[in-house]
Design a protein around this motif. Structure first.
Motif, PDB file in Angstrom:
ATOM      1  N   GLN A 179       0.781  -1.317  -0.077  1.00 27.17           N
ATOM      2  CA  GLN A 179       0.158  -0.114  -0.038  1.00 27.17           C
ATOM      3  C   GLN A 179       0.736   1.364   0.079  1.00 27.17           C
ATOM      4  OE1 GLN A 179      -2.997   0.108  -0.538  1.00 27.17           O
ATOM      5  NE2 GLN A 179      -3.588   2.201  -0.183  1.00 27.17           N
ATOM      6  N   TYR A 180       1.968   1.089   0.749  1.00 24.78           N
ATOM      7  CA  TYR A 180       2.870   2.497   0.731  1.00 24.78           C
ATOM      8  C   TYR A 180       3.400   2.684  -0.694  1.00 24.78           C
ATOM      9  CZ  TYR A 180       7.063   5.301   1.752  1.00 24.78           C
ATOM     10  OH  TYR A 180       8.044   6.230   1.652  1.00 24.78           O
ATOM     11  N   ASP A 181       4.025   1.636  -1.340  1.00 29.58           N
ATOM     12  CA  ASP A 181       4.263   1.726  -2.787  1.00 29.58           C
ATOM     13  C   ASP A 181       3.110   2.378  -3.569  1.00 29.58           C
ATOM     14  OD1 ASP A 181       6.978   1.085  -2.134  1.00 29.58           O
ATOM     15  OD2 ASP A 181       6.710  -1.164  -2.781  1.00 29.58           O
ATOM     16  N   ALA A 182       2.088   1.719  -3.314  1.00 26.51           N
ATOM     17  CA  ALA A 182       0.896   2.367  -4.386  1.00 26.51           C
ATOM     18  C   ALA A 182       0.708   3.711  -4.221  1.00 26.51           C
ATOM     19  CB  ALA A 182      -0.484   1.426  -4.141  1.00 26.51           C
ATOM     20  N   VAL A 183       0.818   4.217  -2.896  1.00 23.22           N
ATOM     21  CA  VAL A 183       0.389   5.401  -2.549  1.00 23.22           C
ATOM     22  C   VAL A 183       1.441   6.531  -3.259  1.00 23.22           C
ATOM     23  CG1 VAL A 183       0.425   7.339  -0.521  1.00 23.22           C
ATOM     24  CG2 VAL A 183      -0.878   5.115  -0.353  1.00 23.22           C
ATOM     25  N   MET A 184       2.704   6.053  -3.078  1.00 21.63           N
ATOM     26  CA  MET A 184       3.869   6.835  -3.484  1.00 21.63           C
ATOM     27  C   MET A 184       3.823   6.863  -5.082  1.00 21.63           C
ATOM     28  SD  MET A 184       5.255   8.082  -0.990  1.00 21.63           S
ATOM     29  CE  MET A 184       6.762   8.786  -1.916  1.00 21.63           C
ATOM     30  N   ILE A 185       3.733   5.816  -5.929  1.00 19.42           N
ATOM     31  CA  ILE A 185       3.357   5.541  -7.178  1.00 19.42           C
ATOM     32  C   ILE A 185       2.097   6.571  -7.736  1.00 19.42           C
ATOM     33  CG2 ILE A 185       2.783   4.309  -9.121  1.00 19.42           C
ATOM     34  CD1 ILE A 185       4.075   2.051  -7.854  1.00 19.42           C
ATOM     35  N   GLY A 186       1.032   6.610  -7.002  1.00 18.70           N
ATOM     36  CA  GLY A 186      -0.169   7.447  -7.248  1.00 18.70           C
ATOM     37  C   GLY A 186       0.097   8.972  -7.152  1.00 18.70           C
ATOM     38  N   LEU A 187       1.018   9.274  -6.068  1.00 15.90           N
ATOM     39  CA  LEU A 187       1.457  10.526  -5.850  1.00 15.90           C
ATOM     40  C   LEU A 187       2.343  11.200  -6.953  1.00 15.90           C
ATOM     41  CD1 LEU A 187       2.288  10.797  -1.874  1.00 15.90           C
ATOM     42  CD2 LEU A 187       0.604  12.047  -3.450  1.00 15.90           C
ATOM     43  N   VAL A 188       3.228  10.279  -7.396  1.00 22.61           N
ATOM     44  CA  VAL A 188       4.217  10.926  -8.375  1.00 22.61           C
ATOM     45  C   VAL A 188       3.449  10.960  -9.783  1.00 22.61           C
ATOM     46  CG1 VAL A 188       6.227   9.857  -9.995  1.00 22.61           C
ATOM     47  CG2 VAL A 188       6.364   9.542  -7.268  1.00 22.61           C
ATOM     48  N   THR A 189       2.589   9.997 -10.070  1.00 21.36           N
ATOM     49  CA  THR A 189       1.995  10.030 -11.436  1.00 21.36           C
ATOM     50  C   THR A 189       0.966  10.970 -11.540  1.00 21.36           C
ATOM     51  OG1 THR A 189       0.754   8.120 -10.893  1.00 21.36           O
ATOM     52  CG2 THR A 189       2.594   7.609 -11.958  1.00 21.36           C
ATOM     53  N   THR A 190       0.302  11.055 -10.498  1.00 22.88           N
ATOM     54  CA  THR A 190      -0.893  12.041 -10.524  1.00 22.88           C
ATOM     55  C   THR A 190      -0.708  13.461  -9.966  1.00 22.88           C
ATOM     56  OG1 THR A 190      -1.877  11.392  -8.392  1.00 22.88           O
ATOM     57  CG2 THR A 190      -2.524  10.177 -10.420  1.00 22.88           C
ATOM     58  N   VAL A 191       0.361  13.826  -9.074  1.00 27.22           N
ATOM     59  CA  VAL A 191       0.639  15.031  -8.662  1.00 27.22           C
ATOM     60  C   VAL A 191       2.243  15.487  -8.915  1.00 27.22           C
ATOM     61  CG1 VAL A 191       0.884  16.403  -6.537  1.00 27.22           C
ATOM     62  CG2 VAL A 191      -0.811  14.461  -6.552  1.00 27.22           C
ATOM     63  N   ILE A 192       3.091  14.885  -8.806  1.00 21.02           N
ATOM     64  CA  ILE A 192       4.487  15.335  -8.915  1.00 21.02           C
ATOM     65  C   ILE A 192       4.708  15.501 -10.209  1.00 21.02           C
ATOM     66  CG2 ILE A 192       7.107  14.782  -8.529  1.00 21.02           C
ATOM     67  CD1 ILE A 192       6.124  13.599  -5.916  1.00 21.02           C
ATOM     68  N   LEU A 193       4.754  14.614 -11.234  1.00 22.47           N
ATOM     69  CA  LEU A 193       4.755  14.502 -12.490  1.00 22.47           C
ATOM     70  C   LEU A 193       4.036  15.801 -13.251  1.00 22.47           C
ATOM     71  CD1 LEU A 193       5.564  10.716 -13.914  1.00 22.47           C
ATOM     72  CD2 LEU A 193       7.256  12.595 -13.497  1.00 22.47           C
ATOM     73  N   PRO A 194       2.817  15.659 -13.199  1.00 15.57           N
ATOM     74  CA  PRO A 194       1.883  17.012 -13.874  1.00 15.57           C
ATOM     75  C   PRO A 194       2.531  18.315 -13.232  1.00 15.57           C
ATOM     76  CG  PRO A 194       0.509  15.217 -13.057  1.00 15.57           C
ATOM     77  CD  PRO A 194       1.835  14.965 -12.257  1.00 15.57           C
ATOM     78  N   VAL A 195       2.690  18.631 -11.954  1.00 16.72           N
ATOM     79  CA  VAL A 195       3.059  19.686 -11.397  1.00 16.72           C
ATOM     80  C   VAL A 195       4.442  19.992 -11.926  1.00 16.72           C
ATOM     81  CG1 VAL A 195       3.587  21.032  -9.284  1.00 16.72           C
ATOM     82  CG2 VAL A 195       1.792  19.721  -9.349  1.00 16.72           C
ATOM     83  N   GLY A 196       5.267  19.155 -12.222  1.00 18.10           N
ATOM     84  CA  GLY A 196       6.765  19.161 -12.791  1.00 18.10           C
ATOM     85  C   GLY A 196       6.598  19.767 -14.074  1.00 18.10           C
ATOM     86  N   CYS A 197       5.945  18.964 -14.773  1.00 19.82           N
ATOM     87  CA  CYS A 197       5.800  19.605 -16.239  1.00 19.82           C
ATOM     88  C   CYS A 197       5.065  20.887 -16.274  1.00 19.82           C
ATOM     89  CB  CYS A 197       4.808  18.369 -16.895  1.00 19.82           C
ATOM     90  SG  CYS A 197       5.374  16.853 -17.047  1.00 19.82           S
ATOM     91  N   LEU A 198       4.048  21.248 -15.540  1.00 12.34           N
ATOM     92  CA  LEU A 198       3.656  22.493 -15.689  1.00 12.34           C
ATOM     93  C   LEU A 198       4.587  23.743 -15.428  1.00 12.34           C
ATOM     94  CD1 LEU A 198       0.262  21.911 -13.855  1.00 12.34           C
ATOM     95  CD2 LEU A 198       0.688  22.658 -16.386  1.00 12.34           C
ATOM     96  N   ILE A 199       5.538  23.388 -14.387  1.00 16.59           N
ATOM     97  CA  ILE A 199       6.386  24.396 -13.929  1.00 16.59           C
ATOM     98  C   ILE A 199       7.522  24.614 -14.935  1.00 16.59           C
ATOM     99  CG2 ILE A 199       8.475  24.627 -12.191  1.00 16.59           C
ATOM    100  CD1 ILE A 199       6.633  23.338 -10.057  1.00 16.59           C
TER     101      ILE A 199
END
Length: 211
Positions: A179-199
């Motif tokens: 579950q920890y890995d699933a949460v981290m993967i979800g954060l990276v793919t749905t939050v960190i990567l999109p925000v990083g691309c926008l920046i």
């Protein structure tokens, strides 16, 4: 099951009431009841340890009366984290939070007990999950549970070493992560990567605009 309990008592083992709830996200899959227990290198986990998980849904906790009992040797090769507990009142459960009366862990899920006798020794291997060796449970971890079953049975058979090449499986393989890995993967793919691309996109646009 009085006969089972008598055998367990003879080997210094008991089974905790209730079902294990795992609170550490590194040791369960989706639900705190769907355990991915901590594993140690052992004969029974040969070919699994370090490469696969063991899937143990709806497990009870194995308790050892006295780890240092005379004539007894215990090896816990599947276990929960320190934060796990056994939930007693399952029918009226409203959350996965620990309640008064619940039993603190950690617990064993796979335990080997060896009792020294006057001649030889008696060996018992106990698993506390009644679904651990079903096809569905094993499929969740690419057949690792069935490998555990074969290793366990082989440990009780007196035979010479031989080479066995398993047939190729045509079943669907599942990607099972904690579950920890699933949460981290979800954060990276749905939050960190999109925000990083926008920046990055904004920085490029702003740089070109200033030219």
């Amino acid at each position: 099951m009085p006969n089972r309990d008598t055998l367990l008592e003879y080997m210094g083992i008991s089974v905790a009431d209730g079902l294990i709830v795992e609170q550490d996200q590194n040791y369960y899959y989706r639900s705190p009841y769907y355990l991915l227990p901590d594993m140690t290198a052992d004969t029974y986990t040969s070919g699994i340890y370090g490469n696969y998980y063991i899937f143990a849904p709806y497990s009870q906790g194995i308790l050892i009366a006295d780890e240092e009992a005379a004539g007894m040797t215990y090896t816990t090769f599947l276990s929960t984290s320190e934060s796990a507990f056994s939930k007693l009142d399952i029918s009226n459960m409203e959350s996965f939070e620990k309640s008064e009366g619940d039993i603190d862990g950690p617990f064993g899920i796979g335990v080997e007990a060896i009792k020294a006798l006057e001649e030889g020794e008696a060996t018992m291997v106990v698993y506390s999950c009644d679904q651990i060796f079903t096809d569905d449970a094993s499929a969740m971890v690419s057949g690792a549970n069935m490998t555990l079953f074969v290793n366990t049975v082989s440990g009780f058979v007196d035979h010479e070493m031989s080479v066995s090449i398993p047939v190729k499986s045509y079943e669907v393989s599942y990607l099972t992560v904690t579950q920890y890995d699933a949460v981290m993967i979800g954060l990276v793919t749905t939050v960190i990567l999109p925000v990083g691309c926008l920046i990055v996109g904004f920085a490029i646009w702003f740089g070109r605009r200033k030219r």
